[in-house]
Design a protein around this motif. Structure first.
Motif, mmCIF file in Angstrom:
data_model
loop_
_atom_site.group_PDB
_atom_site.id
_atom_site.type_symbol
_atom_site.label_atom_id
_atom_site.label_comp_id
_atom_site.label_asym_id
_atom_site.label_seq_id
_atom_site.Cartn_x
_atom_site.Cartn_y
_atom_site.Cartn_z
ATOM 1 N N HIS A 1 53.517 -51.627 -37.349
ATOM 2 C CA HIS A 1 52.536 -52.155 -38.305
ATOM 3 C C HIS A 1 52.517 -51.310 -39.583
ATOM 4 C CE1 HIS A 1 48.929 -53.927 -39.887
ATOM 5 N NE2 HIS A 1 48.159 -52.884 -39.652
ATOM 6 N N LYS A 2 52.590 -51.991 -40.722
ATOM 7 C CA LYS A 2 52.579 -51.360 -42.041
ATOM 8 C C LYS A 2 53.811 -50.502 -42.314
ATOM 9 C CE LYS A 2 48.136 -49.787 -42.163
ATOM 10 N NZ LYS A 2 47.114 -49.028 -42.885
ATOM 11 N N GLU B 1 48.671 -44.428 -37.411
ATOM 12 C CA GLU B 1 48.789 -45.572 -38.327
ATOM 13 C C GLU B 1 49.398 -45.126 -39.647
ATOM 14 O OE1 GLU B 1 45.262 -47.989 -38.419
ATOM 15 O OE2 GLU B 1 45.837 -48.923 -40.322
ATOM 16 N N ASN C 1 43.299 -56.059 -36.171
ATOM 17 C CA ASN C 1 42.662 -57.044 -37.054
ATOM 18 C C ASN C 1 43.593 -58.180 -37.471
ATOM 19 O OD1 ASN C 1 40.421 -55.498 -36.909
ATOM 20 N ND2 ASN C 1 40.544 -54.655 -38.990
ATOM 21 N N TYR C 2 44.826 -58.182 -36.939
ATOM 22 C CA TYR C 2 45.790 -59.177 -37.411
ATOM 23 C C TYR C 2 46.201 -60.178 -36.328
ATOM 24 C CZ TYR C 2 45.814 -56.578 -41.723
ATOM 25 O OH TYR C 2 45.415 -55.991 -42.895
ATOM 26 N N TYR C 3 45.317 -60.431 -35.393
ATOM 27 C CA TYR C 3 45.476 -61.492 -34.384
ATOM 28 C C TYR C 3 46.922 -61.640 -33.901
ATOM 29 C CZ TYR C 3 45.725 -63.573 -39.104
ATOM 30 O OH TYR C 3 46.004 -63.792 -40.422
ATOM 31 N N TYR D 1 31.440 -37.906 -38.515
ATOM 32 C CA TYR D 1 32.037 -38.854 -39.457
ATOM 33 C C TYR D 1 33.285 -39.441 -38.830
ATOM 34 C CZ TYR D 1 33.281 -40.817 -43.994
ATOM 35 O OH TYR D 1 33.560 -41.678 -45.028
ATOM 36 N N LYS D 2 33.147 -40.575 -38.207
ATOM 37 C CA LYS D 2 34.260 -41.158 -37.463
ATOM 38 C C LYS D 2 34.157 -42.673 -37.561
ATOM 39 C CE LYS D 2 37.648 -40.468 -34.474
ATOM 40 N NZ LYS D 2 38.870 -40.065 -35.159
ATOM 41 N N PHE D 3 35.118 -43.283 -38.236
ATOM 42 C CA PHE D 3 35.093 -44.738 -38.413
ATOM 43 C C PHE D 3 36.502 -45.290 -38.202
ATOM 44 C CE2 PHE D 3 31.715 -42.888 -40.945
ATOM 45 C CZ PHE D 3 30.625 -43.624 -40.530
ATOM 46 N N PRO D 4 36.616 -46.516 -37.726
ATOM 47 C CA PRO D 4 37.954 -47.080 -37.513
ATOM 48 C C PRO D 4 38.623 -47.428 -38.837
ATOM 49 C CG PRO D 4 36.273 -48.727 -37.046
ATOM 50 C CD PRO D 4 35.539 -47.449 -37.349
ATOM 51 N N SER D 5 39.932 -47.501 -38.831
ATOM 52 C CA SER D 5 40.641 -47.879 -40.046
ATOM 53 C C SER D 5 40.439 -49.378 -40.290
ATOM 54 C CB SER D 5 42.127 -47.548 -39.936
ATOM 55 O OG SER D 5 42.862 -48.667 -39.527
ATOM 56 N N ARG D 6 40.376 -49.736 -41.549
ATOM 57 C CA ARG D 6 40.064 -51.114 -41.926
ATOM 58 C C ARG D 6 41.221 -52.068 -41.626
ATOM 59 N NH1 ARG D 6 35.462 -53.762 -44.484
ATOM 60 N NH2 ARG D 6 35.030 -51.733 -45.406
ATOM 61 N N ASP D 7 42.438 -51.558 -41.741
ATOM 62 C CA ASP D 7 43.596 -52.441 -41.600
ATOM 63 C C ASP D 7 44.353 -52.188 -40.301
ATOM 64 O OD1 ASP D 7 43.070 -53.686 -44.018
ATOM 65 O OD2 ASP D 7 44.134 -52.147 -45.150
ATOM 66 N N ARG D 8 43.645 -51.761 -39.259
ATOM 67 C CA ARG D 8 44.322 -51.502 -37.984
ATOM 68 C C ARG D 8 44.928 -52.793 -37.443
ATOM 69 N NH1 ARG D 8 38.985 -51.576 -37.770
ATOM 70 N NH2 ARG D 8 37.864 -52.672 -36.124
ATOM 71 N N GLN E 1 43.687 -60.974 -43.109
ATOM 72 C CA GLN E 1 42.783 -60.890 -41.955
ATOM 73 C C GLN E 1 41.868 -62.126 -41.909
ATOM 74 O OE1 GLN E 1 40.699 -57.132 -41.632
ATOM 75 N NE2 GLN E 1 42.502 -55.949 -42.212
ATOM 76 N N LEU F 1 51.608 -56.219 -40.567
ATOM 77 C CA LEU F 1 52.087 -56.172 -41.945
ATOM 78 C C LEU F 1 53.388 -55.380 -42.004
ATOM 79 C CD1 LEU F 1 48.758 -55.241 -43.806
ATOM 80 C CD2 LEU F 1 49.725 -57.526 -43.497
ATOM 81 N N ILE G 1 40.795 -44.150 -44.801
ATOM 82 C CA ILE G 1 41.308 -45.157 -43.866
ATOM 83 C C ILE G 1 40.386 -46.375 -43.818
ATOM 84 C CG2 ILE G 1 42.548 -43.496 -42.403
ATOM 85 C CD1 ILE G 1 40.273 -43.853 -40.324
#
Lengths: 504, 120, 89
Positions: B100-101, A429, B19-21, B9-16, A461, B25, A450
């Motif tokens: 994306h992005k 990403e 999330n944009y149906y 410590y493993k979390f998904p990215s907020r703007d993956r 969103q 971006l 992230i």
């Protein structure tokens, strides 16, 4: 005959020992590691907690006594301010923008600092820092409360104050200070102390409070001046704690040096980015100015910062990475930020305006190499729009920096005509940054950043899905609180009330 | 480098992109044009024609700049991720390789009404 | 050499304190700004209780400085008799 001797008063050092260190005890039926589970994982090695000493040697009894005195002084002025239409004594209502931004952006940070110090005070295994953090935690909640209280007087009369708590969580520009404090609060106890206690309090807080509060006094705002100085009197102690904590870490073990250096690099940069908002306040939002951002930086940034880092050189600490980029940006950032705030003013809970003729003269004088050449043409464009009966707005949503969360509006350090573009890829990403400094911070801990909640991407969103009217409601932004100052209710009311007072 | 943490410590990215149906971006930036203070964030679907996004979203946002009417759209130099790039406005976002992005930048040489060229 | 400084709120109490600091630090420079007063010196500055008491005409506890203090720069050491500020470089 026996002569009765009055018992000698304890000297400060004895009193500090008795009322701080001697309050601690060795645990007998629980393991130290169980009691202080978070004190090791960052890699900081501490061999002797008793080497930590508060140079002011303040004990809790004296703390309460002096804090009470500060509160009495503060409330005497706040009462007088409320009783005497103090809000009409400010230079003009443009000034209110500065304190709205302060209330939305800075006061919630005080509250975050309160929570942070309460936590780390519990997590440190030595009684010296426990007591110092306890005092600072209480200070910080006092700051948040006195600031909210002082500004509640303005809330009776003007727009933009009433929902600062919602706006702290939701409106876009407040995510800059919020993410700064969230970043610190989600770090370990030692990093928190370097972030807030050292980098923010020691290196940068003077830039925020001293010229700004002096500016408040100069602009007739005794309420803000009073809470500012009242809070700042605690900052001197916080700064001293910040400096002591860094010296303590560096003296405890040489392995601590590279860890501390890494934190200094990170938090100095993050703090400088946060303070670009203060730069705009100082150069553009005070109708009467005390000093320019450049002048404040020279005194409190360069002179004081150099003194500090020369002092710390004996431990093997060097000045923060990216210091030179900050220095190069000082003559530019306030103009870049204010031009941004002006064009996005339909989405801010404060007013902005184009600089007046006398503002322009002052800016030319204070920024002789940059303002007229690079920034005046853009301001003149906006002024011309206004004179033609229009208004310059930029309805585009800006790209935000993944780290500092400001719009990516800063230019290349050596080219003020070109925006700085930085991007990287992490796990497939793309991520964007405003600068090398912010990219560097990200790359040290990508897993953390992230997760950043960036207000512009969030707007697209669910559930908002780009609906601007729904967004206005969600961030509690009323149209009267936003937009150009010249057309604002605040301006009209201030002028009407001031006239009433002066003709009575 | 990695986060120093007390556990995994493993979390998904907020703007993956999920999330944009079905949308994504994009960012667009006009080099040496600073009246609009930051790059624009654009929003569209991967199968949308790039030309439509330029016409419907980007151009209206660029219009306030006094250089806008002077742009020779055939002479623009385009880049993305630092590489020269030739967009095809009749093709989709995806066919143009815009993920994306993604940010694309464009240069309009000779136009500098509000921002003086450096060194002059 | 680096400058140390102390900044106090400008008020009746600190007028005497600043006078005392000036006496004890002949090389110090005093700068007046809106609502505050800054005293700075190269490398070292000392604030003495006895001199303040002489100027203010009453007993003075060094920790009272807390009330009117705005900020300072330098390594701090305070006991019941004095506050000193120093840079080690």
């Amino acid at each position: 005959m026996d002569i009765k001797k009055t018992p000698k008063k304890l000297n400060v050092k004895e009193k500090y020992r008795l009322m701080t260190r001697d309050l601690a005890w060795e645990p007998s039926y629980r393991d130290e590691k169980e009691i202080y589970p978070y004190v090791d994982y960052e890699g900081i090695k501490v061999h002797d907690w008793s080497k930590w000493e508060d140079p002011f040697r303040l004990t809790m009894d004296a703390y309460w006594k002096y804090q009470a005195e500060k509160e009495r002084k503060y409330y005497a002025i706040i009462d007088a301010h409320a009783q005497n239409n103090g809000h009409l004594n400010v230079t003009d209502a443009r000034y209110l923008t500065a304190i709205k931004l302060f209330l939305q952006g800075i006061s919630p940070g005080e509250y975050s600092a309160h929570r942070g110090f309460a936590r780390v005070g519990r997590e440190f295994a030595g009684v010296g820092p426990q007591v110092a953090c306890q005092m600072q935690s209480i200070d910080e909640i006092r700051h948040a409360q006195t600031q909210v209280h002082a500004m509640s007087n303005y809330n009776k009369f003007y727009n933009g104050f009433k929902d600062f708590a919602t706006q702290r969580d939701r409106i876009w520009y407040t995510s800059v200070p919020r993410s700064f404090f969230d970043d610190a609060m989600s770090a370990g106890p030692f990093e928190f102390l370097i972030a807030i206690g050292f980098s923010f309090e020691y290196v940068l807080t003077n830039l925020l409070f001293v010229p700004f509060m002096s500016g408040a006094a100069y602009n007739g705002d005794m309420a803000t001046c009073t809470f500012g100085f009242s809070a700042q009197s605690d900052e001197a102690r916080h700064m001293t704690l910040g400096l002591e904590c860094i010296k303590f870490m560096l003296e405890q073990d040489p392995d601590n040096i590279p860890i501390v250096q890494k934190w200094i690099d990170k938090w100095f940069w993050r703090g400088c980015r946060l303070l670009t908002l203060v730069a705009a306040m100082m150069d553009y939002m005070l109708p009467k100015r005390v000093m320019s951002w450049r002048e404040a930086w020279n005194i409190y940034g360069v002179e004081n910062g150099n003194a500090l880092f020369r002092d710390l050189a004996r431990y093997g600490i060097r000045p923060p990475m990216h210091w030179d980029d900050v220095e190069k940006s000082i003559d530019h950032t306030s103009h870049q930020i204010m031009l941004g705030l002006y064009q996005w003013k339909f989405g801010t809970a404060f007013h902005s305006w184009t600089p007046t003729d006398s503002d322009i003269e002052w800016l030319k004088e204070k920024y002789p190499t940059t303002f007229e050449k690079y920034y005046l043409p853009r301001w003149e464009y906006a002024i011309a729009q206004k004179e033609a009966g229009g208004e310059y707005n930029n309805f585009g949503l800006p790209k935000l920096c993944q780290t500092c969360q400001l719009p990516c509006l800063f230019t290349e350090p050596d080219d003020p005509t070109q925006l700085a573009h930085r991007e990287t890829e992490y796990e497939g990403e793309k991520y964007h940054f405003c600068s090398d400094g912010c990219q560097h911070v990200f790359e040290q801990e990508p897993e953390k950043y992230i997760q950043a909640w960036l207000p512009m991407p969030a707007l697209m969103q669910a559930p908002l899905k780009g609906d601007l009217a729904a967004w206005m409601e969600w961030v509690s932004l009323e149209p009267t609180a936003a937009g150009e100052y010249a057309n604002s209710e605040d301006k009209a009311n201030f002028e009407k009330w001031r006239k009433q007072v002066s003709t009575d | 480098m990695a986060v120093v943490a007390i556990g995994e410590y493993k979390f998904p990215s907020r703007d993956r992109v999920e999330n944009y149906y079905g949308h994504q971006l994009l960012f667009a930036s006009w080099d040496h044009h600073l009246l609009m203070a930051a790059p624009f964030m654009l929003f569209g679907a991967p199968d949308q024609k790039l030309g439509d996004i330029i016409e419907q979203q980007l151009k209206p946002l660029m219009q306030p700049d006094p250089d806008f009417d002077k742009i020779d759209w055939d002479a623009i130099e385009w880049t993305k991720s630092g590489e020269l790039w030739t967009p095809d406005f009749n093709k989709t976002v995806k066919e143009n390789g815009l993920v994306h992005k993604e940010q694309f930048r464009f240069k309009t040489p000779g136009l500098s009404t509000l921002v003086p060229p450096q060194g002059e | 050499m680096s400058k140390v400084f102390i900044i106090l709120q400008a008020n009746e109490e600190t007028r005497s304190i600043v006078d005392a600091i000036e006496q004890d630090n002949p090389d110090a420079e005093v700068v007046h700004e809106p609502a505050m007063v800054k005293v700075q010196a190269e490398g070292h500055l000392v604030v003495r209780r006895e001199t303040i008491e002489e100027e203010i005409g009453r007993e003075f506890d060094m920790q009272e400085l807390n009330i009117n203090l705005i900020t300072l720069s330098g390594n701090v050491d305070e006991d019941e008799d004095a506050l000193t500020l120093t840079w080690n470089s």
